[in-house]
Design a protein around this motif. Structure first.
Motif, short mmCIF file in Angstrom:
data_model
loop_
_atom_site.label_atom_id
_atom_site.label_comp_id
_atom_site.label_asym_id
_atom_site.label_seq_id
_atom_site.Cartn_x
_atom_site.Cartn_y
_atom_site.Cartn_z
N ALA A 1 0.84 -1.20 0.00
CA ALA A 1 0.00 0.00 0.00
C ALA A 1 0.88 1.26 0.00
O ALA A 1 0.56 2.25 -0.66
N ALA A 2 2.00 1.20 0.72
CA ALA A 2 2.89 2.36 0.77
C ALA A 2 3.57 2.56 -0.58
O ALA A 2 3.75 3.70 -1.03
N ILE A 3 3.93 1.46 -1.23
CA ILE A 3 4.56 1.55 -2.55
C ILE A 3 3.59 2.19 -3.55
O ILE A 3 3.97 3.04 -4.36
N ILE A 4 2.32 1.82 -3.44
CA ILE A 4 1.30 2.42 -4.31
C ILE A 4 1.18 3.92 -4.01
O ILE A 4 1.11 4.75 -4.92
N ARG A 5 1.20 4.26 -2.72
CA ARG A 5 1.08 5.68 -2.35
C ARG A 5 2.23 6.50 -2.94
O ARG A 5 2.02 7.59 -3.50
N VAL A 6 3.46 5.97 -2.86
CA VAL A 6 4.62 6.67 -3.44
C VAL A 6 4.45 6.77 -4.96
O VAL A 6 4.66 7.84 -5.56
N SER A 7 4.02 5.67 -5.56
CA SER A 7 3.90 5.63 -7.03
C SER A 7 2.84 6.62 -7.53
O SER A 7 3.01 7.24 -8.59
N MET A 8 1.76 6.77 -6.76
CA MET A 8 0.72 7.75 -7.13
C MET A 8 1.30 9.15 -7.14
O MET A 8 0.99 9.95 -8.04
#
Ligand SMILES: *Cc1c(COP(=O)(O)O)cnc(C)c1O
Length: 375
Positions: A358-365
């Motif tokens: 979920a954190a990786i997605i947040r950074v990617s967004m």
């Protein structure tokens, strides 16, 4: 402060510490004294040697110390030149300066962000003593080309593998290939002892010289107490730090796997954007210490805007290393255009071993939003 509106902080790195590390450290603190004061140090050196496939290892208080000792052991001194890449952390260059030698900064390859072998060869002079191959962010230098050049001109090939735990070049682990290798176990690195490092080599003579240098100039064979034969250094690791290191080496495959999982998740999440990330060339493994994205040349990119977006989303992003030639500390002969260009187009992404998807997605967004909103 409203706790609902502030998403939890995504740190840039943090160590993976389990019950094993705290148990060994507590044991060293309680019992690792007197005749047992070197137990964890010797065990850590021996496990690390085994992992790497080298004959000799000396635990040090830092990666910088390991580099300094190794270069001193090779006799690098005033008037000598050492060739290294322009894009680097200052720790790789500082020991060269401390020894009175001159760091010669050359350009990097656009795909690996590591030493360009052709630029290395062009920079060789009669004063050149060594090539310092720094495996940046886990990416590997072209060790075949650099070994050929080193051999042809009679130079030492040194590996700064501080960022390359888990990286493998044609079946050989980074740090085990050159004249000597240096590792760092700083709290941000793939395995950690808080602060710490390791000098490794296959060369028996160099090992003996560095061992003496590392112990304030006292040779291991010296029977007289407090009897230095030369002015040495004090860069030793403590037994308590080594105890943490023992637990980390026991978990090294798991820790590298964590780094690789994080990298692969970013690569998937950022697929399709006009960027490149750490390469993994055929017949190599990248330990992916630091997932890094470089925006393609010609694509509008405002690095400060991305850092602000990260800040707003409570994400700790870091800039790519500055070219050392931009620091006003070194004289540089070559233009090093690739180094200058990459540095401004690149950013390090948060990457601790157990970073959640979920954190990786947040950074990617945040990355996507910035890249897509640019004019
Ligand atoms: C971290 C690092 C060092 C220095 O290691 P310390 O343990 O901080 O002294 C040297 N070279 C590189 C490439 C590093 O990343």
């Amino acid at each position: 402060m409203s706790s609902e509106s502030a998403p939890n902080r995504i740190h840039y790195t943090k160590p993976s510490i389990t019950e094993l590390e705290t148990r060994y450290a507590a044991d060293a603190a309680a019992h690792g004294w007197g005749e047992r004061c070197y137990e964890y140090i010797e065990r850590f050196e021996s496990q690390f040697k085994q992992h790497l496939g080298v004959r000799h290892a000396i635990a040090t208080s830092s990666g910088t110390g390991a580099l300094h000792l190794g270069m001193a052991g090779l006799g690098i001194s005033a008037g000598d030149e050492v060739i290294l890449a322009d894009i680097n952390w200052i720790a790789s260059a500082a020991p060269i300066v401390h020894l009175g030698a001159k760091p010669v900064l050359v350009d990097v390859l656009p795909d690996t962000w590591c030493l360009d072998p052709a630029a290395v060869e062009a920079a060789i002079t009669p004063r050149t003593k060594a090539i310092l191959a720094v495996h940046l962010y886990g990416n590997l230098c072209d060790m075949d080309a650099l070994s050929t050049i080193a051999h042809k001109y009679g130079l030492y090939l040194i590996e700064d593998a501080a960022e390359a735990v888990g990286s493998i070049w044609h079946g050989r682990r980074a740090g085990s290939i050159g004249t000597f290798g240096a590792f760092s176990f700083h709290g941000t690195k793939t395995i950690t002892t808080g602060e710490g490092g390791m000098f490794v080599t296959k060369d028996d003579g160099l090992y003996q010289r560095v061992l003496t240098l590392s112990n304030h100039g006292r040779a291991r064979s010296e029977t007289r107490q407090f009897w230095p034969e030369l002015i040495g250094f004090k860069y030793k690791m403590s037994n308590v730090q080594a105890a943490i290191g023992c637990a980390q080496v026991e978990r090294i495959d798991e820790l590298v796997a964590g780094k690789r999982r994080v990298f692969e998740a970013y690569r998937d999440a950022l697929a399709g954007l006009p960027i490149s990330m750490n390469p993994e060339l055929p017949d190599t493994t990248n330990g992916y210490w630091m997932p890094t994205m470089v925006v393609n040349e010609g694509v509008p990119f405002d690095r400060e805007a991305l850092l602000s977006a990260f800040k707003a989303a409570n994400i700790d992003g870091r800039v790519f290393f500055w070219p050392l030639s931009s620091l006003d500390l070194f004289e540089v002969a070559s233009p090093n255009a690739v180094s200058k260009s990459i540095s401004l187009r690149a950013i390090n992404l948060p990457s601790y071993h157990d970073l959640e998807d979920a954190a990786i997605i947040r950074v990617s967004m945040a990355v996507k939003a910035t890249l897509e909103s640019d004019p």
